[in-house]
Enzyme design. Sequence first.
Site, short mmCIF file in Angstrom:
data_model
loop_
_atom_site.label_atom_id
_atom_site.label_comp_id
_atom_site.label_asym_id
_atom_site.label_seq_id
_atom_site.Cartn_x
_atom_site.Cartn_y
_atom_site.Cartn_z
N ASP A 7 29.94 9.18 -4.66
CA ASP A 7 29.37 7.66 -4.72
C ASP A 7 28.21 7.13 -5.04
OD1 ASP A 7 29.60 5.17 -2.79
OD2 ASP A 7 28.64 5.75 -1.12
N GLU A 68 32.53 6.43 -7.63
CA GLU A 68 33.10 4.90 -7.40
C GLU A 68 32.93 3.68 -8.44
OE1 GLU A 68 32.88 4.17 -3.01
OE2 GLU A 68 31.94 1.89 -3.36
N ASP A 141 28.09 7.70 2.39
CA ASP A 141 28.23 7.88 1.80
C ASP A 141 29.03 9.54 1.34
OD1 ASP A 141 25.49 5.77 0.62
OD2 ASP A 141 25.57 6.84 2.82
#
Lengths: 189, 189
Positions: A7, A68, A141
């Site tokens: 992430d 991501e 996260d």
Amino acid sequence: MRVFGVDPGLTRCGFGVVDGGPGRTVRPVAVDVIRTPADEDLSRRLLQLSDAVEKWLDDHRPQVVAVERVFSQHNVRTAMGTAQAGGIVALAAARRDLPVVFHTPSEVKAAVTGSGRADKAQVTAMVTKVLGLKTAPKPADAADALALAICHLWRAPMKSRLDEARARAEQLARTHRAKLAEARERMTR
Amino acid sequence: MRVFGVDPGLTRCGFGVVDGGPGRTVRPVAVDVIRTPADEDLSRRLLQLSDAVEKWLDDHRPQVVAVERVFSQHNVRTAMGTAQAGGIVALAAARRDLPVVFHTPSEVKAAVTGSGRADKAQVTAMVTKVLGLKTAPKPADAADALALAICHLWRAPMKSRLDEARARAEQLARTHRAKLAEARERMTR
């Protein structure tokens, strides 16, 4: 298959490694959040993040990296930092000839919770559950990085089945067009 | 001082190296536009760009890298690619302990043409003129990269003079505050 989910972010970057077993079983391998100081030079922060990525690739030897995909964010400066962090991760993977796959936040949410509009708490709850963790990974996260890896493991077989079906359909269409052209030629002769 | 100017981008990335001489004299060293194929994987494109940056750093040994600071663009996808390309350049420089400075497009335009709202043709014309080039550098990304390097050479001395003046002012303020505190103490004694 071992997946390294990321992430991306400069202030906080979520790292999560997950192993996929038979069926839909998944096993947690490692999870952490990498931070770089906001008062440092951008190039220094990118270097610190890059070094951390290299270390994780060395330590955990994933077969694929799932990142991501950032589309847009309210804060342009944050969005740029996130994009740059994702680029640094993709570069490190490409240097090792590892495939890099990007998943959107809604793809990740849908894969893990069944809804593309699930909130952070729901994603964390499902990640904790499917990985059989005793405590929820924190901060968000960290949970997101694990969710990305799980998303990749669960979507990848579906995606390759889809790709296969698409290739078969295209082959059929090509054969059909060739036969049609042949028939036309015979008629005009 | 030798400056490596970069107008970041994935489809086209402008590279320009400029030497600064005494006063405001500048000399062109190298200029090119690096392209990566749009139908390639993002991670592969970033790797190709990174390899090109490394080669230029090896070949030209600049002392500083000046990169265009991206704030926002109409197309979010393009903006992300631009941010990632800039991040890759900054990372390569940081690996070699080279300072990386970001300049906004209007800073570059103002430094080179005198107006922060100058158009591309004006920037190209001034770059061609100040570097004494026989033909205008093309495409615009090449001219922009040279403009960035020139901007850095011309802004850097001004910036360091400003930093010096600011430091001197702060030192004066500190001395003044210390004297004031001393005087107050004497009065309350």
